[in-house]
Write an enzyme that holds these catalytic residues in place. Structure first.
Site, PDB file in Angstrom:
ATOM      1  N   GLU A 119     -37.941  27.335  -0.732  1.00  2.68           N
ATOM      2  CA  GLU A 119     -36.952  26.409  -1.304  1.00  2.68           C
ATOM      3  C   GLU A 119     -37.338  26.018  -2.735  1.00  2.68           C
ATOM      4  OE1 GLU A 119     -36.906  22.609   0.640  1.00  2.68           O
ATOM      5  OE2 GLU A 119     -34.864  22.139  -0.019  1.00  2.68           O
ATOM      6  N   LYS A 196     -27.401  23.678   0.645  1.00  2.00           N
ATOM      7  CA  LYS A 196     -28.108  22.932   1.691  1.00  2.00           C
ATOM      8  C   LYS A 196     -27.152  21.913   2.310  1.00  2.00           C
ATOM      9  CE  LYS A 196     -32.484  20.297   2.048  1.00  2.00           C
ATOM     10  NZ  LYS A 196     -33.779  20.133   1.336  1.00  2.00           N
ATOM     11  N   CYS A 233     -34.163  24.202   4.429  1.00  2.00           N
ATOM     12  CA  CYS A 233     -35.142  23.158   4.745  1.00  2.00           C
ATOM     13  C   CYS A 233     -34.728  22.178   5.870  1.00  2.00           C
ATOM     14  CB  CYS A 233     -35.515  22.411   3.474  1.00  2.00           C
ATOM     15  SG  CYS A 233     -37.057  21.455   3.663  1.00  2.00           S
TER      16      CYS A 233
END
Lengths: 384, 384
Positions: A119, A196, A233
């Site tokens: 990330e 995300k 994540c």
């Protein structure tokens, strides 16, 4: 922590547990054994020279009558930042390009088809600081930024699909920042981007200061080597997120991450692996490694004194398969490249065996979830 | 398998790994250490005498200013069947009542408030046979069956909530069979029942031959000791099932199961624990133990020869907490009682820390899921 750095769970077990028992321990802990891949000597040497952990594992699958095996090699890269966090922005980016570029070269030697970086790979994970400057300067256009151009070159040069998670600046929509993964085809063209979906508010993960929840839904990218998705994540804590990528057809879901020991290490082996099991797909959990120090001190909302680092990013990147098996993790302390070979046919084979989607009763859940989100939702509670 | 039976993963690690490293291994594998509970001497002696594994673990939580701790002790019971599977039905039931009753007595000595038995606890897990006779004779009324009456006596005698998973015969609805858990208040009254939502079609789990998917939704039972729900066996593979119990307010979700080594053992430590993490609740995974032999041979749809047993039920019952920690597992081979003490306040504490529900974006998923279940659903796939 023991006096020597704890390099990896798997190595510690192998050192201390006698072979017969180790076999049972590993079966229960990791599932069906993955096979160690013989990697080319030039790759092994280059990894040693360039100072990173190189591991190769293969998952097995059955032979089918009507389909050929669909063998894919994925590469997971975990790395420390290269320069101090107060070096000029452009130098930090360039140094990371160089470092990751030399690991990708080794991945290419190993025949990797799809590679994914950690990330926000072009920068320190500076969101703990809550400072906007200079960190927002690391943001780039997903379509035309220098990092995307760099990845396009890698893709073309090595015939590899590149998943490149960056801090995105969306100039078209008011210079907005996003946490985004750019997916670049092995042809070198930008296949698309995906953002995300879930943004943390926990510990030093002050990411909601910088960007909002993604608005690109649950896209899946059809590459030459299989259908892939990217769950960035914190999205790994949300089973619905994994599920929705899978329902849209993802065979491999990458989870590029940045997470630290105290907070999440015992959850790390659980979540991506559970997602592989529950969704009949492969999942690839990638975590950065090392400790990053910042010039200005910051507090963590935990009553402790101001400090200048985020804690230890523990690496331990791994791949999990739909049959519940997994590769050993990469080092907790060193840069690394994990090469995992898989036959994508395993996803349907396990689905036909366990049938979680067939038995999933999604109509029931769609109805229930529609009620749950209403303001007047009443929980179904039975009292005496 | 090693020559000696492999009793438990935790014990093997403790025997072989030096203390300093063991600490790190356990932190990564099991999370924050649970505390061993000092159990009364009479209980320890009774367990030894009656031949079952007795373990006690406590999870920690923070002290709050406005709420008192809500300390609860749950008891998980795993056991072998007592009589051969061809003994008269009533004798098998009675022998299991007696055996489980004597374990419950020890649970009461340990101050247990809520106790849960394994799936279909009054019978062998005979669904592998596909025979209807005599197995359907084990089915009982959830409200008025002899097993419910037996549990009501236990509940009153020991002031304990009893979760009793049985094969249910629903006389009101055409003598239908269900896989059901009856929840009995510590007052002795039947609080209600909840049925298994997801029915397997895998290996020897031929349960769909006997009963259908449950129609009781995701009820949560408000007991004197906290809000509990029951996710029976195969439902643990379905993240949405756990989620929906949690959204309805469950603080503890029991997962009474019956599952065998070859099939699921590496998934066992992952799934209930992931559910505890993802939903900010406690989960209790209970598996039966031993190998059950049947008079008539049956095949398993796996190309192997007909045989007369289902394989080894590996026990290994455990409790997982919302902070990702877990108790050691009970024995893989012996009957057992796991006493786990928890402060239910931990569920909100971890929710406030990690905020998976706040960041869950359920409106988005409700919309997406409503589309997924339509016949004309089109996956969101991006191609070059």
């Amino acid at each position: 922590m023991s006096a020597t750095p704890f390099e990896s769970l798997e190595k510690t077990l192998e050192i201390h547990i006698p072979p017969e028992e180790l076999k049972e321990v590993k079966r229960i802990m990791f599932g069906k054994d993955t096979k160690t891949i013989e990697l080319p000597q030039c790759a092994v040497e280059a990894a040693a020279e360039r100072g990173f952990d190189l591991q190769g594992s293969a998952f097995s699958a059955s032979v089918e009558q009507l389909r050929q095996p669909r063998i894919v090699r994925v590469g997971l890269i975990q790395n420390q930042i290269v320069l101090p966090t107060d070096a000029p922005v452009i130098e930090q980016i360039t140094a990371l390009h160089k470092r990751v570029g030399e690991i990708v070269e080794v991945a290419a030697m190993c025949g990797v088809n799809i590679i994914c970086f950690q990330e926000a790979w072009t920068m320190p994970f500076a969101f703990c600081t809550r400072e906007k400057v200079p960190w927002t300067e690391f943001a780039e256009s997903a379509e035309e930024g220098q990092t995307t151009r760099f990845c396009q070159e890698l893709a073309r040069k090595y015939n590899v699909v590149v998943v490149s998670p960056i801090l995105e600046r969306d100039e078209v929509h008011g210079e907005t920042l996003w946490n985004t993964a750019v997916v670049i085809s092995n042809s070198g063209s930008v296949l698309g981007k995906t953002r995300k979906n879930h943004i943390p508010r926990v510990g030093d993960f002050n990411e909601s200061t910088y960007y909002m929840e993604g608005n690109t839904g649950h896209r899946v990218f059809q590459t030459q080597f299989g259908k892939i998705a990217v769950n960035i994540c914190y999205g790994r804590h949300h089973p619905l997120n994994w599920f929705m990528y899978s329902v849209n057809g993802a065979e491999i879901i990458f989870n590029p991450s940045a997470t630290v020991g105290e907070l999440s290490e015992p959850m790390w082996p659980i979540e991506a692996r559970n997602a592989a099991i529950a969704n009949h797909c492969f999942t690839c959990a990638i975590n950065r490694v090392g400790t990053e120090h910042f010039k200005n001190e910051f507090t963590s909302g935990d009553g402790k004194k101001a400090h200048t680092d985020f804690g230890h990013f523990y690496g331990s990147s791994y791949v999990a398969a739909p049959d519940g098996s997994r590769t050993p993790g990469l080092s907790r302390t060193r840069d690394g490249l994990l090469v995992a070979e898989m036959d994508l046919n395993l996803t349907r084979q396990i689905s036909d065996k366990w049938s979680f989607k067939m038995t999933g009763r999604y109509e029931m859940y769609a109805e229930e979830l529609a009620k749950v989100v209403q303001h007047d939702f009443k929980a179904n509670i039975i009292k005496e």
